[in-house]
Every structure is written in C-alpha cells, then in structure tokens.
Design a protein around this motif. Structure first.
Motif, PDB file in Angstrom:
ATOM      1  N   GLY A 152       6.899 -38.296 -15.206  1.00  0.00           N
ATOM      2  CA  GLY A 152       7.494 -37.021 -15.610  1.00  0.00           C
ATOM      3  C   GLY A 152       6.433 -35.981 -15.926  1.00  0.00           C
ATOM      4  O   GLY A 152       6.574 -34.803 -15.576  1.00  0.00           O
ATOM      5  N   PHE A 153       5.359 -36.414 -16.591  1.00  0.00           N
ATOM      6  CA  PHE A 153       4.250 -35.526 -16.918  1.00  0.00           C
ATOM      7  C   PHE A 153       3.630 -34.946 -15.648  1.00  0.00           C
ATOM      8  O   PHE A 153       3.427 -33.730 -15.543  1.00  0.00           O
ATOM      9  CB  PHE A 153       3.199 -36.294 -17.718  1.00  0.00           C
ATOM     10  CG  PHE A 153       1.915 -35.541 -17.950  1.00  0.00           C
ATOM     11  CD1 PHE A 153       1.780 -34.699 -19.040  1.00  0.00           C
ATOM     12  CD2 PHE A 153       0.841 -35.661 -17.065  1.00  0.00           C
ATOM     13  CE1 PHE A 153       0.595 -33.994 -19.254  1.00  0.00           C
ATOM     14  CE2 PHE A 153      -0.335 -34.963 -17.268  1.00  0.00           C
ATOM     15  CZ  PHE A 153      -0.464 -34.129 -18.368  1.00  0.00           C
ATOM     16  N   ILE A 154       3.335 -35.799 -14.676  1.00  0.00           N
ATOM     17  CA  ILE A 154       2.670 -35.350 -13.442  1.00  0.00           C
ATOM     18  C   ILE A 154       3.566 -34.418 -12.638  1.00  0.00           C
ATOM     19  O   ILE A 154       3.129 -33.348 -12.184  1.00  0.00           O
ATOM     20  CB  ILE A 154       2.249 -36.565 -12.588  1.00  0.00           C
ATOM     21  CG1 ILE A 154       1.167 -37.367 -13.313  1.00  0.00           C
ATOM     22  CG2 ILE A 154       1.751 -36.119 -11.218  1.00  0.00           C
ATOM     23  CD1 ILE A 154       0.826 -38.693 -12.653  1.00  0.00           C
ATOM     24  N   ILE A 155       4.825 -34.815 -12.458  1.00  0.00           N
ATOM     25  CA  ILE A 155       5.751 -33.995 -11.677  1.00  0.00           C
ATOM     26  C   ILE A 155       5.931 -32.619 -12.314  1.00  0.00           C
ATOM     27  O   ILE A 155       5.894 -31.580 -11.641  1.00  0.00           O
ATOM     28  CB  ILE A 155       7.124 -34.698 -11.539  1.00  0.00           C
ATOM     29  CG1 ILE A 155       6.998 -35.953 -10.682  1.00  0.00           C
ATOM     30  CG2 ILE A 155       8.157 -33.747 -10.947  1.00  0.00           C
ATOM     31  CD1 ILE A 155       6.550 -35.694  -9.256  1.00  0.00           C
ATOM     32  N   SER A 156       6.122 -32.597 -13.631  1.00  0.00           N
ATOM     33  CA  SER A 156       6.319 -31.323 -14.332  1.00  0.00           C
ATOM     34  C   SER A 156       5.070 -30.448 -14.257  1.00  0.00           C
ATOM     35  O   SER A 156       5.168 -29.230 -14.064  1.00  0.00           O
ATOM     36  CB  SER A 156       6.690 -31.587 -15.797  1.00  0.00           C
ATOM     37  OG  SER A 156       6.788 -30.385 -16.520  1.00  0.00           O
ATOM     38  N   LEU A 157       3.890 -31.050 -14.397  1.00  0.00           N
ATOM     39  CA  LEU A 157       2.639 -30.293 -14.332  1.00  0.00           C
ATOM     40  C   LEU A 157       2.438 -29.684 -12.946  1.00  0.00           C
ATOM     41  O   LEU A 157       2.092 -28.502 -12.817  1.00  0.00           O
ATOM     42  CB  LEU A 157       1.460 -31.203 -14.679  1.00  0.00           C
ATOM     43  CG  LEU A 157       0.056 -30.595 -14.541  1.00  0.00           C
ATOM     44  CD1 LEU A 157      -0.091 -29.355 -15.420  1.00  0.00           C
ATOM     45  CD2 LEU A 157      -1.015 -31.626 -14.895  1.00  0.00           C
ATOM     46  N   VAL A 158       2.657 -30.482 -11.900  1.00  0.00           N
ATOM     47  CA  VAL A 158       2.509 -29.981 -10.528  1.00  0.00           C
ATOM     48  C   VAL A 158       3.534 -28.878 -10.258  1.00  0.00           C
ATOM     49  O   VAL A 158       3.218 -27.841  -9.666  1.00  0.00           O
ATOM     50  CB  VAL A 158       2.663 -31.131  -9.511  1.00  0.00           C
ATOM     51  CG1 VAL A 158       2.706 -30.588  -8.090  1.00  0.00           C
ATOM     52  CG2 VAL A 158       1.527 -32.134  -9.660  1.00  0.00           C
ATOM     53  N   LEU A 159       4.756 -29.110 -10.705  1.00  0.00           N
ATOM     54  CA  LEU A 159       5.809 -28.108 -10.540  1.00  0.00           C
ATOM     55  C   LEU A 159       5.448 -26.814 -11.271  1.00  0.00           C
ATOM     56  O   LEU A 159       5.688 -25.714 -10.774  1.00  0.00           O
ATOM     57  CB  LEU A 159       7.136 -28.659 -11.071  1.00  0.00           C
ATOM     58  CG  LEU A 159       8.380 -27.773 -10.901  1.00  0.00           C
ATOM     59  CD1 LEU A 159       8.678 -27.566  -9.419  1.00  0.00           C
ATOM     60  CD2 LEU A 159       9.579 -28.401 -11.604  1.00  0.00           C
ATOM     61  N   SER A 160       4.835 -26.966 -12.443  1.00  0.00           N
ATOM     62  CA  SER A 160       4.423 -25.809 -13.236  1.00  0.00           C
ATOM     63  C   SER A 160       3.367 -24.988 -12.506  1.00  0.00           C
ATOM     64  O   SER A 160       3.444 -23.754 -12.465  1.00  0.00           O
ATOM     65  CB  SER A 160       3.885 -26.282 -14.592  1.00  0.00           C
ATOM     66  OG  SER A 160       3.371 -25.215 -15.332  1.00  0.00           O
TER      67      SER A 160
END
Length: 673
Positions: free
Chosen positions: A178-186
């Motif tokens: 979740g951290f990685i996906i949200s960061l990349v999406l951000s």
C-alpha cells in the motif's frame, strides 16, 4: 494495554504545528519568509497518526486476540469532534458579521463537508491552490487534513482487523504494498493532476502507512532500534531532514511526490531510532516543545480561522504588532480549548452516551444553521445598498443567444451580426468586465460587436503554461491567439479594443498596494515562447502593429488595481455613507503606487506607434489629485470595483463612455477624409 508515553512524539507534534502556523502566518523578516516549507508539518502529523493508530490497533489485537471497534471509534470521537465543533460554533458569528453572501455560503458548505469527513473533496473542487490568497481567506480550509485522517481511521482498522484474523502473515506485505502504490500514485498524480493529488487519501495514505510500518515492526519485534550508534546519529539526520524541508521547501515544488520522502524519512528516523539518551530526544522532550505538542490539535484548529478572519477584516495586514497579537490570540484560545474542551471530553470518567448526545445535538444545530445560510444564499439582505447594486460578477453577465457565458467562450460571441460597422474586444477578465455595458452601447449605436476575452492577454507566438498543473493552458495558447488574429486580418476598418492586466506579467507579480493590501499569493502562470518572439512585449507590439494596418486599434491602458477588496471593507464597516476621511484612508490606493506599478505597461503601450493607434486612459477616471493623489474605488452610491481589481458595471460604464467617445471621434475623422 496502555502504550508507553513518548515525549519526543509530542515534541515532533510541536515542531509540526509550529511549522504550519508560521507558514500560514506569512511573516517576512527583512523581506524573506523563512518558513516556506512549513506546510510539511501536515505530513509530519500524518506519519505520527499512522504510527500511533497502528500501535493501538495491533497492541489490542496482540493482547486480547480481538479488537473493539466501539472503543476505538469512541476514542476518536472524544479526541476529534468536541474541539472541532467548538471552533465551528465560535466562528459562525464572525462569519455572519464579516463574510459576504457567497463567502458565507462557502464556509457553510465547508463546515458541512467537514462534519461528513469529506472536506478534502470539497476543497479539491473549490480551491485552485492551497497556498493562494483566496485559500487563506477560507476559514476551514485546514480541515481537509482532518478529513483525510478520519477517512483513514474509518477504513484502516477494518482492513487491519480482517488481515490480522484471516491473513496475519500478510499484514506487513499489505502495508508495504500500500505504501509503494500510494507513493508512486502520488508522484504520478503530482505531474498530471496536482490539485486532486494534493487533497485525496489514496495519494496521501503512504505517509500514514510509513508510520504504520514502523508500528508493525515495533509490535512484532517488541522493541525499536537497540543499535547505540544508530540511535545517536540517525535521529540527528532525521531532525536535519525535517528542518531542511521546513526551511527550503516551497509552494512551487512537487508535493506530495517522491521529494516528500525527505521529511517523511526524517520523521521515521526519529520515531524508530530515538532513545532517551540521544540529543534529539532530549531536545524534542523539552517542556516548551512538549507543551506545544500537547495543545497542537487545538492550535491547528484555531490558527486557520483566526488568521482568515484577521485577513478578511485586514487587521492582520496592518503591521507586525497586529500579526504577533493574532498569534497570541491563537495561543490563548488553544490553551482554553485544551483544558476546558479537549481534556474533559477525553476523560473516561464522563459517560460517553451523555457526551455523544451532546455532540450529536451540537452537530444538528450547526447543520441547521449552515443549511439555513446555504438555502438563503448567504442572506444578501445583509448587504448595504451600495453593494446590492453591483454584486454579480460583471464578466459573467454577458451571454450569447444559447445562454453561454461569453467570457472564456471558445468561439467568442457576436452580437448584431448584420451590421457592417464592427467592434472587436480582446483581452482578459479586466476587459471582460467592460463587455456587458459595452455591448449595450454598441448595439444602441448599431455596431456589430465581437467578444474574445479569456484569462490571458493577446500574445501570439506564446503559450500560457499553468504553473500549478505544469501544462499548456487549454484556453490561452497560440492556437487561440492565431484564431483571433486570422479573423481580424480579414477585416478592414474595424475597431479593435484591446487591453488587460498588463502589470501582472510585465512585473511578474500580483499587486501590493504598500498599505497592507495584497490581492494574491498564488504563483504566476508563465508565457512560453514558441520561437518567433523572445518576449511577450515583442509579441504584443509587433502583432498590434500588424493588425493595425487595416484597422483602428484602441489600446486600453491599465485599470488601477486595488489590493484590498472594497466589497469586504464596506460590508465590514456596515456603513452606506462615507466621510471624506474614510474615502481617503480606507477606499483608495496611492496614485504614486499606481504609476510605479504600471511604468513598464505604459512604456510598452506608448512604444506602439501607428496612425491607426488610439489610447484610452481609465486611470484618469479613478485617480484624482483632489483626494491627495489617490485612486478611488467607489463613487457616491456606486461601487466602481466589483472586487479587488475588476470594474463593476458602474465602473465599466465610465470607461465605456470614454471608449464610445473615442470611436465617435474616429468615425468623424474618417468622414472628414
């Protein structure tokens, strides 16, 4: 199970809330603002919240094997709602007294959305840019952060509970993924949808999950770092990263994005490696910082509405003493809230059912009041007579036969098409403010009038790049300029009225009247050359000369900018008649400031020489030596300005009289020859 108290966490909160307040205060020292990155304090809060909430949930799951959603949400209600509701209740009378109808409706909507935990969605749609001046005048803009945390508090415990019960070994995988996906999406969202990216949970939750990951490892390891060297060095690095971000980050930077990792990593280093013996922990555990941290929630809630109302009434803009006094008021209100609202409602000895009934009753009351404001359009009856005559946005009044607003219309608007006597109007919203009255006058004199106004000036060979989105404007670009040019070059002996807010882009700044009135804080958009011209000045001059070969050009010189919103000033004074003294001191700006501000604009317009060039000087109508060389914003019973800078219908009428007189002179000259 009670968690061990960590004073350094409250110290971090103290730094975070101080950074946010100093950022919103906008205090400059020797012309420099040293806390441009203070907005990063919100991101610090997110990491701390994710860490503490996950600790609470996992501790309970580990010790009891189950999780009490009832107790969890009860604690959140006790913590979040009482002070928030109190701030809203205190703010409503000030909103009634000081906010114009549209703004009153706006604050009412923001309050209702905040009570529904979705104010971040509301502000994403209603505020173009977080740090803009218009944003700083919205008393509850800061509740977007509460909405993100509340959304996280609602969803995250459910997901964590389900994972812990049915896929326990995958909990950390879920958190990291979740951290990685949200960061990349951000990072992607910042490049493509920056405003949306700024305000929503999916692109912010990586900051909360950063804290959650730390909490997971602490619970499962039973401790944090035991490495003495790391515990000594890494908290220092962490604090340095945070301070660097606060001092050197600024509004134009990509945020949130990969760059935001700098302060997030800093917070994580302190949380994980801090030790009671290291220097950073000792600094963060100082009573002063811990004290600020303890009242940080109240400080955060109070600071924004108090700053907003102080700015609206212009109390805040007068001098440094007023700004410091505003800060003292914030501290006093926050201390009161902490001891008399926060602590009592968080006291477990008070029956939650009774407290909940009080909270629900207050929510219903606040909801009723704000719905009433909305359904009654902000009670326009509160307006003094001088404002009721000029309250509609003048640039949105003119519409075509299909009911479409002419300002910003892709194809422009044409009226009285059969007439062979043609007028073209080209410019930005300053010129659009003239068009409603100008259309009436043109039709009365049997002219065909063509309207081409958008949020930009006439600079063929340039694209306007929206800085916030880092994209070429869909409405103001070379294609649009060439479309107008192509149409005009087909004409012979048409009258081309052209102008706009030249000082903004020629000076590369918004207006500061040097008396506390600053009309904007948001970043300027930029005109980017396509190669034909080096500067927008070259473009404007040469393009005007080209279209003047076969047409008459009326150059509209800069309309005086105001800086302070006269509507707000008049509404706040509750006075329909103004004394000479009041007019001079409160409803005018310096003519000397106007001359300095428009110097480069006059130089550009004066440099365009052609027999077919004519000039209109609006400032001669508004700037009068009889009132000590001041530019006035109202006249008798009429407002001359709709807002900070746009002319009202009455102001437009005065300028248009000059325009029609000049057109009549041109016609007379043509007939003579």
């Amino acid at each position: 199970m009670k968690l061990d108290y960590r004073p350094e966490i409250d110290g971090l909160r103290g730094i975070a809330v101080s950074a946010v307040i100093l950022y919103h205060a906008g205090i400059k020292i020797l012309g420099n603002q040293f806390f441009d990155g203070g907005f990063i304090g919100v991101d610090i809060f997110f990491v701390i919240s994710g860490y503490l909430i996950t600790l609470i949930i996992l501790e309970e799951l580990l010790t009891t094997g189950s999780f009490s959603f009832k107790y969890f949400y009860e604690r959140r209600v006790r913590r979040i709602l009482p002070v928030l509701l109190f701030v809203m209740l205190v703010s409503l009378p000030f909103a009634w007294m000081y906010l114009l109808p549209d703004s009153l409706v706006g604050i009412s909507k923001s309050i209702l959305y905040s009570l529904g935990f979705i104010s971040n969605i509301y502000f994403e749609n209603s505020v173009a840019e977080y740090g803009s001046e218009s944003g700083l005048l919205k008393p509850f803009l800061h509740t977007w952060t509460l909405s993100i945390e509340e959304q996280f508090y609602i969803l995250f415990p459910i997901l964590l509970f389900l994972l812990s019960n049915y896929s326990k070994k995958y909990v950390i995988n879920f958190l990291i993924f979740g951290f990685i996906i949200s960061l990349v999406l951000s990072d992607w969202g910042n490049k493509n949808y920056p405003t949306f990216n700024f305000y929503i949970l999916p692109t912010r939750c990586w900051e909360l999950l950063a804290g959650s990951i730390l909490a997971y490892y602490e619970i499962n390891k039973g401790h944090r770092s035991h490495n003495r060297l790391f515990n000594l060095i890494l908290p220092i690095i962490g604090l340095s990263l945070i301070l660097y971000s606060i001092l050197f980050f600024n509004d134009p930077m990509a945020h949130p994005s990969f760059k935001t990792l700098i302060p997030i990593i800093g917070v994580c280093l302190i949380i994980w490696f801090s030790d009671q013996n290291d220097i950073v922990t000792k600094i963060l555990s100082l009573k002063f910082l811990v004290g600020i941290g303890l009242i940080s929630y109240s400080l955060y809630l109070w600071h924004f509405p108090i700053f907003a109302f102080a700015r609206i009434t212009e109390i805040y803009n007068i001098n440094l003493v007023n700004k410091l006094s505003t800060g003292v008021v914030i501290i006093i209100f926050s201390i009161f809230s902490y001891f008399f609202i926060e602590k009592p409602f968080r006291n477990k000895n008070y029956n939650f059912k009774i407290l909940l009934s009080i909270i629900i009753s207050i929510i219903i009351f606040i909801g009723f009041i704000n719905l009433n404001f909305i359904f009654n359009d902000g009670y326009k009856s509160r307006l003094p007579e001088i404002l009721t005559k000029n309250y509609e946005q003048p640039w949105n009044l003119l519409k075509n036969s299909d009911g479409e607003i002419c300002h910003g219309n892709t194809d422009g608007c044409i009226f009285n098409a059969p007439s062979s006597k043609k007028i073209f109007v080209i410019g930005d919203s300053h010129i659009a403010s003239l068009t409603m009255d100008l259309k009436k006058k043109s039709l009365f004199n049997d002219y065909q009038i063509n309207i081409f106004t958008r949020g930009c000036l006439y600079y063929p060979g340039f694209n306007l790049v929206r800085i916030q989105a880092n994209k070429i404007s869909k409405h103001c670009n070379d294609n649009y300029f060439q479309k107008i040019k192509k149409k005009i070059l087909k004409e012979k002996n048409a009258t081309i009225i052209i102008g706009g807010r030249f000082p903004v882009h020629l000076n590369n700044s918004y207006f500061d009247n040097q008396e506390g009135g600053i009309d904007h804080k948001r970043r300027l958009d930029s005109y980017i050359s396509l190669g034909k011209y080096n500067t927008i000045q070259d473009s404007f001059k040469n393009e005007i000369l080209e279209i003047s070969n076969n047409n008459k050009i009326l150059l509209i010189y800069p309309i005086p900018e105001v800086g302070s919103d006269p509507n707000s000033k008049i509404f706040i004074t509750r006075n329909n008649k103004f004394s000479k003294k009041s007019v001079i001191n409160d409803f005018t700006t310096s003519y000397e400031v106007y001359k300095e501000r428009t110097k480069s604009s006059f130089e550009l317009l004066d440099s365009i020489e052609s027999p077919n060039i004519y000039r209109i000087y609006p400032h001669t109508l508004f700037c009068d030596n009889l009132i000590k060389s001041r530019c006035i914003t109202h006249y008798d019973k009429y407002m001359l300005y709709f807002d900070n800078n746009h002319l009202s219908l009455k102001g437009a009428e005065l300028v248009n009289n000059l325009i029609m007189e000049e057109i009549a002179k041109i016609e007379l000259i043509d007939k003579t020859y």
